[in-house]
Design a protein around this motif. Structure first.
Motif, mmCIF file in Angstrom:
data_model
loop_
_atom_site.group_PDB
_atom_site.id
_atom_site.type_symbol
_atom_site.label_atom_id
_atom_site.label_comp_id
_atom_site.label_asym_id
_atom_site.label_seq_id
_atom_site.Cartn_x
_atom_site.Cartn_y
_atom_site.Cartn_z
ATOM 1 N N HIS A 4 -1.526 102.339 44.505
ATOM 2 C CA HIS A 4 -2.106 101.480 43.475
ATOM 3 C C HIS A 4 -1.093 101.242 42.365
ATOM 4 C CE1 HIS A 4 -5.133 99.713 40.908
ATOM 5 N NE2 HIS A 4 -4.741 100.521 39.921
ATOM 6 N N GLN A 5 -0.917 100.032 41.991
ATOM 7 C CA GLN A 5 0.013 99.662 40.933
ATOM 8 C C GLN A 5 -0.771 99.431 39.628
ATOM 9 O OE1 GLN A 5 3.321 99.584 41.233
ATOM 10 N NE2 GLN A 5 3.167 100.212 43.385
ATOM 11 N N PHE A 6 -0.452 100.262 38.611
ATOM 12 C CA PHE A 6 -1.110 100.090 37.312
ATOM 13 C C PHE A 6 -0.493 98.916 36.569
ATOM 14 C CE2 PHE A 6 -1.926 104.545 38.261
ATOM 15 C CZ PHE A 6 -3.274 104.651 37.956
ATOM 16 N N GLN A 7 -1.363 98.074 36.078
ATOM 17 C CA GLN A 7 -0.906 96.925 35.310
ATOM 18 C C GLN A 7 -0.701 97.328 33.850
ATOM 19 O OE1 GLN A 7 -0.148 93.978 36.643
ATOM 20 N NE2 GLN A 7 -0.676 94.837 38.665
ATOM 21 N N PRO A 8 0.248 96.738 33.176
ATOM 22 C CA PRO A 8 0.463 97.064 31.744
ATOM 23 C C PRO A 8 -0.748 96.651 30.903
ATOM 24 C CG PRO A 8 1.762 95.148 32.398
ATOM 25 C CD PRO A 8 1.192 95.734 33.664
ATOM 26 N N ASP A 9 -0.982 97.421 29.848
ATOM 27 C CA ASP A 9 -2.119 97.129 28.967
ATOM 28 C C ASP A 9 -1.931 95.787 28.286
ATOM 29 O OD1 ASP A 9 -3.196 99.553 29.620
ATOM 30 O OD2 ASP A 9 -2.327 100.595 27.873
ATOM 31 N N LEU A 10 -3.015 95.063 28.249
ATOM 32 C CA LEU A 10 -2.983 93.772 27.553
ATOM 33 C C LEU A 10 -3.199 93.979 26.067
ATOM 34 C CD1 LEU A 10 -5.110 91.623 30.042
ATOM 35 C CD2 LEU A 10 -2.613 91.694 29.813
#
Length: 365
Positions: A4-10
């Motif tokens: 799973h690839q964590f997306q950067p916080d918006l």
């Protein structure tokens, strides 16, 4: 299986952070609060504009007579004409350099003691508390070094207010500490004496104390001995304030855990070392807000000396209001006096907050 690839916080929405976010959260978080905010803001802005219009925009500032007050706003000419009386009372004009020097040296000492980086600050404090009051008293009263004697009945205005407040603050604190320790003493006689003293003085209004100090104090002195009226007022204020200070300090002593006392006893410390090195520093730190609150109350209560014929800054204002040439400007007088009291009381309050934060060691909730 791919990991799973964590997306950067918006970033948060722009309307939830910054000034806009604070306004939405605190003032416009719903229809009712929005309407109330608008109504209250309108009332405050209207009142502030009226005050600013009266105090600054339409005010008269320059002049020496009543004729200079021709506009609809405040007449600050009245204050400027009476400035010397507000500051020095009825001190002789040729000797005004003496209270002016007192103001300058007092401001210098306060600045040196308030600045944390001042070298030899402890010695400066000891000089200010133990020696400076006698030098200032000799300077203002005279009779030494060729200075003309100026009786205290000519003193007034801010000069009297500061003298009574400073003497009351400086002297009542150590007396209050001693009374608080005495009230918690294990010796019944000492405890009873301190308890009776505190309860008696706390049960009498300051106005009564001033009357008693002015009328009854000379009865306890040797026949023919005359006591200055200012000295009587100082004695009454100190004795009265010390009782309240004692209860403030006693509250701090009771807030110290029993383990601190037991630890000091386990180290074999004497009573005075235990109190001076372990207990009192913690108790005084805890009670800083209450101590300063007592000091502020004492500063404001100095206006009560008017009842014994002494004209502090408020007394000078009331006397100025009765001048036939300046009738009708009592509002300016009371506003100025209130501003003077507010400046000093606010300064003490802010310094106490700074000192409390500086001494904060993790116990504040």
């Amino acid at each position: 299986m791919s990991q799973h690839q964590f997306q950067p916080d918006l970033p948060p929405p722009a309307n939830t952070v910054g000034v806009v976010g604070w306004l939405r959260k605190n003032l416009f978080d719903g229809p009712v609060n929005s309407i109330l905010t608008i109504i209250v803001s309108y009332i405050c802005i209207t009142l502030l504009w009226q005050v600013a219009n009266w105090a600054f925009i339409n005010a008269d500032w320059v002049g020496t007579t009543r004729d200079a007050c021709s506009r609809e706003g405040a007449c600050w000419v009245f204050i400027s004409v009476r400035w010397d009386q507000f500051m020095y009372g009825f001190y002789p004009e040729a000797e005004l350099w003496r209270p002016q020097l007192f103001y300058a040296t007092l401001a210098l000492f306060v600045a040196l003691l308030a600045y944390e980086g001042t070298p030899k600050r402890l010695w400066i404090f000891l000089f200010f508390v133990n020696i400076y009051p006698f030098i200032a008293g000799a300077l203002l009263y005279g009779g030494v070094f060729g200075l003309e004697v100026v009786d205290t009945h000519k003193w007034g205005g801010l000069l009297v207010t500061l003298i009574i407040a400073l003497v009351g603050i400086i002297v009542s604190l150590p007396i209050g500490v001693a009374l608080a320790l005495g009230r918690r003493s294990e010796m019944p006689i000492i405890r009873s004496i301190c308890t009776v003293y505190i309860e008696v003085w706390r049960g009498v209004p300051l106005i009564t104390v001033l009357f008693m100090a002015s009328v009854m104090l000379p009865l306890f002195l040797a026949e023919g001995t005359e006591t200055d009226k200012l000295v009587r007022a100082l004695v009454g204020v100190v004795l009265f304030s010390a009782a309240y200070m004692a209860e403030v300090v006693r509250g701090g002593l009771q807030a110290i855990s029993k383990g601190q006392y037991e630890a000091a006893d386990a180290l074999g410390l004497s009573y005075w070392k235990k109190m001076g090195l372990i207990v009192l520093p913690q108790a005084l730190k805890i009670t800083i807000p209450s101590i300063v609150n007592t000091f502020i109350g004492l500063f404001k209560d100095t206006s009560l000396v008017l009842i014994i014929g002494m004209f502090d800054v408020l007394g000078i204002g009331q006397a100025a209001n009765t001048d036939p040439e300046w009738l009708g400007f009592s509002t300016e007088s009371y506003v100025f006096v209130a501003l003077v009291f507010w400046v000093f009381c606010f300064g003490m309050s802010r310094y106490s907050i700074w000192l409390e934060n500086k001494l904060h060691t993790g116990h504040k909730r």
